[in-house]
Design an enzyme around this catalytic site. Structure first.
Site, PDB file in Angstrom:
ATOM      1  N   HIS A  44     -10.146  21.450  -1.390  1.00 38.48           N
ATOM      2  CA  HIS A  44     -10.365  20.550  -0.244  1.00 38.48           C
ATOM      3  C   HIS A  44     -11.760  19.920  -0.354  1.00 38.48           C
ATOM      4  O   HIS A  44     -12.725  20.399   0.247  1.00 38.48           O
ATOM      5  CB  HIS A  44     -10.225  21.340   1.070  1.00 38.48           C
ATOM      6  CG  HIS A  44     -10.118  20.468   2.286  1.00 38.48           C
ATOM      7  ND1 HIS A  44      -9.394  20.825   3.402  1.00 38.48           N
ATOM      8  CD2 HIS A  44     -10.644  19.252   2.563  1.00 38.48           C
ATOM      9  CE1 HIS A  44      -9.480  19.870   4.319  1.00 38.48           C
ATOM     10  NE2 HIS A  44     -10.252  18.903   3.829  1.00 38.48           N
ATOM     11  N   ARG A  59     -15.354  10.798  -1.567  1.00 35.61           N
ATOM     12  CA  ARG A  59     -15.702   9.451  -1.040  1.00 35.61           C
ATOM     13  C   ARG A  59     -15.580   8.347  -2.082  1.00 35.61           C
ATOM     14  O   ARG A  59     -16.156   7.269  -1.900  1.00 35.61           O
ATOM     15  CB  ARG A  59     -17.128   9.441  -0.483  1.00 35.61           C
ATOM     16  CG  ARG A  59     -17.460  10.561   0.494  1.00 35.61           C
ATOM     17  CD  ARG A  59     -16.584  10.534   1.714  1.00 35.61           C
ATOM     18  NE  ARG A  59     -17.041  11.463   2.749  1.00 35.61           N
ATOM     19  CZ  ARG A  59     -16.229  11.987   3.668  1.00 35.61           C
ATOM     20  NH1 ARG A  59     -14.937  11.699   3.668  1.00 35.61           N
ATOM     21  NH2 ARG A  59     -16.694  12.776   4.595  1.00 35.61           N
ATOM     22  N   ASN A  89      -8.480  10.434   1.604  1.00 37.13           N
ATOM     23  CA  ASN A  89      -8.925   9.495   2.652  1.00 37.13           C
ATOM     24  C   ASN A  89     -10.090   8.646   2.151  1.00 37.13           C
ATOM     25  O   ASN A  89     -11.164   8.600   2.739  1.00 37.13           O
ATOM     26  CB  ASN A  89      -9.289  10.238   3.948  1.00 37.13           C
ATOM     27  CG  ASN A  89     -10.384  11.265   3.771  1.00 37.13           C
ATOM     28  OD1 ASN A  89     -10.629  11.738   2.663  1.00 37.13           O
ATOM     29  ND2 ASN A  89     -11.067  11.601   4.849  1.00 37.13           N
ATOM     30  N   ASP A 120     -13.989  21.960   2.216  1.00 39.44           N
ATOM     31  CA  ASP A 120     -13.962  20.772   3.078  1.00 39.44           C
ATOM     32  C   ASP A 120     -15.312  20.030   2.972  1.00 39.44           C
ATOM     33  O   ASP A 120     -15.833  19.519   3.965  1.00 39.44           O
ATOM     34  CB  ASP A 120     -13.644  21.139   4.535  1.00 39.44           C
ATOM     35  CG  ASP A 120     -13.261  19.917   5.363  1.00 39.44           C
ATOM     36  OD1 ASP A 120     -13.164  18.811   4.798  1.00 39.44           O
ATOM     37  OD2 ASP A 120     -13.060  20.074   6.592  1.00 39.44           O
ATOM     38  N   HIS A 151     -21.743  12.784   4.503  1.00 37.62           N
ATOM     39  CA  HIS A 151     -21.976  11.600   5.346  1.00 37.62           C
ATOM     40  C   HIS A 151     -23.438  11.192   5.222  1.00 37.62           C
ATOM     41  O   HIS A 151     -24.323  12.052   5.053  1.00 37.62           O
ATOM     42  CB  HIS A 151     -21.673  11.902   6.818  1.00 37.62           C
ATOM     43  CG  HIS A 151     -20.220  12.052   7.116  1.00 37.62           C
ATOM     44  ND1 HIS A 151     -19.295  11.055   6.871  1.00 37.62           N
ATOM     45  CD2 HIS A 151     -19.514  13.105   7.624  1.00 37.62           C
ATOM     46  CE1 HIS A 151     -18.093  11.483   7.230  1.00 37.62           C
ATOM     47  NE2 HIS A 151     -18.183  12.714   7.671  1.00 37.62           N
TER      48      HIS A 151
HETATM   49 ZN   LIG Z   1      -9.248  18.009   7.544  1.00 38.04          ZN
END
Ligand SMILES: [Zn+2]
Length: 424
Positions: free
Chosen positions: A61, A65, A95, A305, A309
């Protein structure tokens, strides 16, 4: 190819049940000998006295980016963080921009990963086109292009009919469906709903948002037989639900993010937006239940995860993006749990290496003669600070920034090649 000898270290390999002070000789990308006191004068010798030698970690996970948001991270900086954290294989989340919903984008990831040749990167494809939750992606062509799992991570697939179909198709393809379980209608707040959200006057995300989705997905996995993998589990009831369905023989696995094992909702008072993540940090009773589930085996693996950012995206809690970097902090957090005797060192390696590899169908992670030499060497006692000098990510969003950590990767080997060496 030159031989490499790891000398004087302590091997811990849960796959082969190997544990002890042993030397490891590597040649041609493989382990060729594991014995006490190996002498090989034609080999490069790495003195790893007092260090642990284990199968390198696998993270299923990771947000890299790339493509699209490379001001936060890219495949090179992400790979460097990974190998510095002891990882040699990553499953990157789709994503991105564009999202990984086409064979072209999936191939971009695979090709760039091969070119960089630092850490193996496998894409997860999206469950639905554009992550819009409306139409399923073409799992067949995405799998062909290298996707090892499917998820709309960041968002939940809310449409139960699509989720059922996804599990059915992925069951044929023998790949897991991973879901970020949070009912989007219920999960609209910024922190855990409870006394802290009330104290701060911020809207909270209720734990039921996660539990409802996990229950739904478990029911669908139970009926379809498809492999469901639950991402970043965080509540006590969620653990009970998973336990219930595992006991019924459901094809089910689940991960926990290391931060959820050491922080509670109160961390937001200390670290502000740096402690904002989805699902949010919960209550102490939830954290305790996660620890219990980790030791008991209800939770199958650790997944970072890792979510970089930019500093400008982490200001006020209400306006900040959720997530934190964690490829380099996972090991020190997990070693803290080993020191606290919550889990054993063997269990830690199972959780970070053996089990995640199994979930996404990679070859067995082990240190045995003829096995691929993907190896991490770490010093469980070494203290260090995550700061500008030691951080490899392009971002620095973590509550552990500038904090003292204990436990450091000294070498990471991928196919017998040193891809990370502690500069000190
Ligand atoms: Zn998630």
């Amino acid at each position: 190819m030159k031989k490499l000898l790891l000398k004087g270290g302590y091997v811990v390999d849960p796959s082969s049940n190997l544990k002890g002070k042993l030397d490891v000789l590597i040649q041609g990308g493989k382990v060729v000998k594991i014995e006490k006191n190996i002498n090989a004068h034609d080999a490069e010798i790495l003195n790893v006295e007092g260090k642990i030698i284990a199968p390198a970690f696998v993270d299923i996970h990771t947000h890299l980016r790339d493509p699209g948001h490379i001001y936060k991270e890219d495949m090179l900086s992400g790979s460097k963080s990974a190998v510095a954290g002891g990882y040699t294989a990553l499953l990157c989340m789709p994503n991105t921009s564009p999202p990984i919903d086409s064979p072209e984008t999936a191939s971009y990831i695979r090709e760039k990963s091969t070119r960089l040749s630092l850490c193996e990167i496998f894409p997860a494809g999206t469950l639905t086109l554009g992550r819009k939750g409306e139409k399923l992606s073409d799992f067949y062509s995405l799998k062909e292009a290298g996707c090892l799992a499917f998820t709309d991570d960041g968002s939940t697939l809310r449409n139960s009919d699509l989720m059922k179909k996804a599990l059915e198709v992925c069951s044929e393809l023998k790949v897991p469906v991973m879901n970020h379980c949070e009912d989007p209608v219920l999960a609209k707040g910024e922190v855990n709903e409870g006394e802290i959200s009330a104290l701060l006057g911020i809207k909270g995300r209720h734990s039921s948002a996660e539990e409802i989705m996990i229950a739904r997905d478990c029911i669908l996995a139970y009926h379809t037989g498809g492999h469901l993998h639950i991402q970043h589990i965080s509540t006590s009831l969620a653990v009970e639900i998973v336990k219930f369905f595992k006991e019924k023989g459901t094809n089910l696995s689940c991960e926990v993010n290391p931060y959820h094992l050491v922080f509670t909702e109160r961390e937001i008072l200390r670290s502000g937006a740096q402690a904002k993540v989805n699902p949010p940090f919960r209550k102490e009773k939830d954290r305790e239940k996660l620890l219990e589930a980790l030791a008991e085996g209800i939770i199958d693996c650790i997944a970072t995860d890792h979510a970089p950012h930019h500093t400008s995206e982490k200001g006020l809690v209400e306006k900040s993006l959720p997530g934190m970097i964690s490829l380099q902090t996972a090991l020190p957090i997990m070693l803290q749990l080993v020191r606290e005797k919550i889990i054993t060192l063997e269990r830690m390696i199972e959780l970070m290496s053996v089990n995640p590899a199994k979930i996404i169908g990679l070859a067995e992670r082990t240190i045995a003669v003829n096995s691929r030499a993907d190896i991490v060497v770490f010093d469980p006692e070494k203290e260090w600070i995550l700061c500008e000098d030691s951080n490899f990510s392009k971002s620095k969003n973590t509550p552990l920034w500038n904090k003292e950590l204990k436990g450091k990767v000294i070498y990471t080997l991928k196919e017998g090649k040193i891809v990370f060496r502690d500069p000190q």
